[in-house]
Design a protein around this motif. Structure first.
Motif, short mmCIF file in Angstrom:
data_model
loop_
_atom_site.label_atom_id
_atom_site.label_comp_id
_atom_site.label_asym_id
_atom_site.label_seq_id
_atom_site.Cartn_x
_atom_site.Cartn_y
_atom_site.Cartn_z
N ALA A 101 0.83 -1.21 0.00
CA ALA A 101 0.00 0.00 0.00
C ALA A 101 0.87 1.25 0.00
O ALA A 101 0.57 2.22 -0.71
CB ALA A 101 -0.93 0.00 1.22
N LEU A 102 1.94 1.25 0.79
CA LEU A 102 2.84 2.41 0.82
C LEU A 102 3.46 2.66 -0.55
O LEU A 102 3.43 3.78 -1.06
CB LEU A 102 3.93 2.21 1.88
N LEU A 103 3.99 1.61 -1.16
CA LEU A 103 4.67 1.77 -2.45
C LEU A 103 3.71 2.12 -3.58
O LEU A 103 4.10 2.76 -4.55
CB LEU A 103 5.49 0.53 -2.79
N ALA A 104 2.44 1.73 -3.44
CA ALA A 104 1.45 2.05 -4.47
C ALA A 104 1.22 3.55 -4.57
O ALA A 104 0.83 4.05 -5.64
CB ALA A 104 0.13 1.34 -4.17
N GLN A 105 1.48 4.28 -3.50
CA GLN A 105 1.28 5.73 -3.53
C GLN A 105 2.59 6.51 -3.47
O GLN A 105 2.59 7.72 -3.30
CB GLN A 105 0.35 6.16 -2.40
N CYS A 106 3.72 5.82 -3.62
CA CYS A 106 5.03 6.45 -3.52
C CYS A 106 5.61 6.71 -4.91
O CYS A 106 5.64 5.81 -5.75
CB CYS A 106 5.97 5.54 -2.72
N ALA A 107 6.08 7.92 -5.13
CA ALA A 107 6.63 8.31 -6.43
C ALA A 107 8.15 8.10 -6.52
O ALA A 107 8.73 8.26 -7.59
CB ALA A 107 6.30 9.77 -6.72
N ILE A 108 8.80 7.72 -5.42
CA ILE A 108 10.25 7.51 -5.44
C ILE A 108 10.51 6.08 -5.94
O ILE A 108 9.93 5.12 -5.42
CB ILE A 108 10.87 7.69 -4.04
N PRO A 109 11.39 5.92 -6.93
CA PRO A 109 11.69 4.57 -7.43
C PRO A 109 12.30 3.68 -6.34
O PRO A 109 13.16 4.12 -5.58
CB PRO A 109 12.70 4.80 -8.55
#
Length: 132
Positions: A16-24
């Protein structure tokens, strides 16, 4: 990679965190997944983000790159830090320790320390043996 921004948490929903994170992301793991070490399993979930690709012997360049990474991603990092379940956020520098050196020091300028403190990130300096 010589400097990574690492996040983790025992109850962290990393997907869930990575789904909304723009940092590669350069690496991620989930609680319960096997670790590289045989017979060991991850006790938390987390991810690594590259903050610097400078060489292990180029700590000053790592510091410049990491500062640019933190400033360039400050709003994303603030969202990550506030995400439910996050327990650890660290900027981990990998530094070569040369053979024959009894001590080694790495200087962190006050402005850098203020920046990581403002973002609520810890700093680690991992030393690895190296031969010239």
């Amino acid at each position: 990679m010589s400097c990574v921004f690492r996040i983790s948490g025992e109850l962290l929903d990393i997907d869930a965190l990575l789904a909304q994170c723009a940092i590669p992301v350069c690496r991620m793991w989930r609680k319960g997944e096997p670790r590289i070490l045989k017979g060991k399993f991850h006790s938390d979930s987390g991810a690594n983000f590259i903050a610097s690709d400078a060489d292990f012997v180029e700590f000053d360049n790592q510091l410049v790159d990491a500062t640019a990474f933190l400033k360039g991603h400050a709003s994303e990092i603030a969202k990550i830090i506030a995400f439910p379940g996050l327990q650890n956020a660290i900027l981990d520098f990998a530094v070569a320790t040369k053979d024959g050196y009894a001590t080694q020091s790495s200087y962190l300028p006050p402005k850098f320390v203020q920046l990581v403190a403002r973002l609520e990130i810890g700093v680690g300096i991992s030393h690895y043996p190296s031969a010239d």
